[in-house]
Design an enzyme around this catalytic site. Sequence first.
Site, PDB file in Angstrom:
ATOM      1  N   THR A 184       0.788  -1.093   0.404  1.00 32.38           N
ATOM      2  CA  THR A 184       0.359  -0.089  -0.238  1.00 32.38           C
ATOM      3  C   THR A 184       0.767   1.106  -0.369  1.00 32.38           C
ATOM      4  O   THR A 184       1.596   1.119   0.793  1.00 32.38           O
ATOM      5  CB  THR A 184      -1.075   0.299   1.116  1.00 32.38           C
ATOM      6  OG1 THR A 184      -1.707   1.309   1.081  1.00 32.38           O
ATOM      7  CG2 THR A 184      -0.109  -0.327   2.446  1.00 32.38           C
ATOM      8  N   HIS A 220       2.608 -11.759  14.343  1.00 37.62           N
ATOM      9  CA  HIS A 220       3.708 -12.193  14.441  1.00 37.62           C
ATOM     10  C   HIS A 220       3.391 -13.769  15.399  1.00 37.62           C
ATOM     11  O   HIS A 220       4.584 -14.841  15.824  1.00 37.62           O
ATOM     12  CB  HIS A 220       4.110 -11.423  15.807  1.00 37.62           C
ATOM     13  CG  HIS A 220       5.705 -11.299  17.085  1.00 37.62           C
ATOM     14  ND1 HIS A 220       6.127 -12.295  16.287  1.00 37.62           N
ATOM     15  CD2 HIS A 220       5.829 -10.482  17.637  1.00 37.62           C
ATOM     16  CE1 HIS A 220       7.589 -11.912  17.001  1.00 37.62           C
ATOM     17  NE2 HIS A 220       7.120 -10.949  17.357  1.00 37.62           N
TER      18      HIS A 220
END
Length: 397
Positions: free
Chosen positions: A316, A368
Amino acid sequence: MSVEIKVPSVGESITEVQIGAWHAEQGKWVAQDSEIVELETDKATFDVPAPLDGIIVEILKKTGEMASVGEVIGYLEEAERPADQAAPAPEKSPEKAAAAPAPKAEAPAHAGGGSDDRVMPAAARVMAEKGLSPADVTGTGPGGRILKEDVLAHQGGAASGNGAFREEEIVPMSPIRKKIAERLVEAQTNAALLTTFNEVDMSSVMELRSQYKDLFLKKYDVKLGFMSFFVKAVVDGLSQFPQINAEIRGTDLVFRNYYDIGIAVGGGKGLVVPVMRNAERLSFAEIELKINDFGQRARANKISLDELQGGTFTITNGGVYGSLLSTPIVNPPQSGVLGMHGIQERPIAVNGQVVIRPMMYIALTYDHRVVDGREAVVFLKRVKEALEEPARMLMEI
């Protein structure tokens, strides 16, 4: 003979749509295959064509209302074109259509017959009622935008610019905006998101663009932009760190040997992320052509549902809107998203000397649960190195 205008099936998972703009008024004649109504889903916007030549005799669902797949939203009476109605303009050839700039979606209509991004929706409606055009009204909103009170003031209504006229406009959220909100909350709730940052000296990329931009444009009929360099650098990094291209599926980790890169682009109904399939197989020119095509069709709300599904990683670019630094949000079930930002000349130290270089901050947000911090940091460093020394991508070192 009356024919039902129904909501067509637009995908297995979609059962409801929102009625957008009706391109034809009740009582008006329309040509077969001309677009008569716009429908919005939580993934894309599309138009319903007229099944035959005829007159719209009844509209059952108005703009903003919801309708189910298969539901009748209007009726069309078969009829020949009235003698007093001009024939529709001939369609452009595919070559000319591709070359023509895409119209901006959602620009408010007004009596002047065109569209103007400065005109706010409420103001556009009043202008249409009063027979005014943007040239008739002085805008007092941010950036010269024309507000409803400006139009009323022009007509001798409430005073403009003195703060005495205050109003609120309630607009239903579109299905796309609802879906965006839902997925952003889902990402923050269900994933363990973390963002790491780095900065890139864009000198080498800018020099390459400057050196080859004219030849590139002449040969491929598309400009050489920054995004193709970033796509190449990301694919290079993902090949080194496959966890960032993976996803959680149930209790399993799914790894891929292909790279379907989502490119976030601003569309008429909000941000959309069409997917560039098998980006590892594409040349710079093929990447730029696809990005240019995505941008044009997104503004015209012509991105198909299939093109919005199945990405493995997203890029993006907030820099096109002036962003200097941000933390992008992962698009589930993906495990990573790269944020590009604006390029600014800043002083940096090179070989013990302070020099001015065009610098860009880049950000990697990752899940994560899938990606360890070391992998994320080294991946972003790899992207940085590939952009600062583009030859490394070609040499695969």
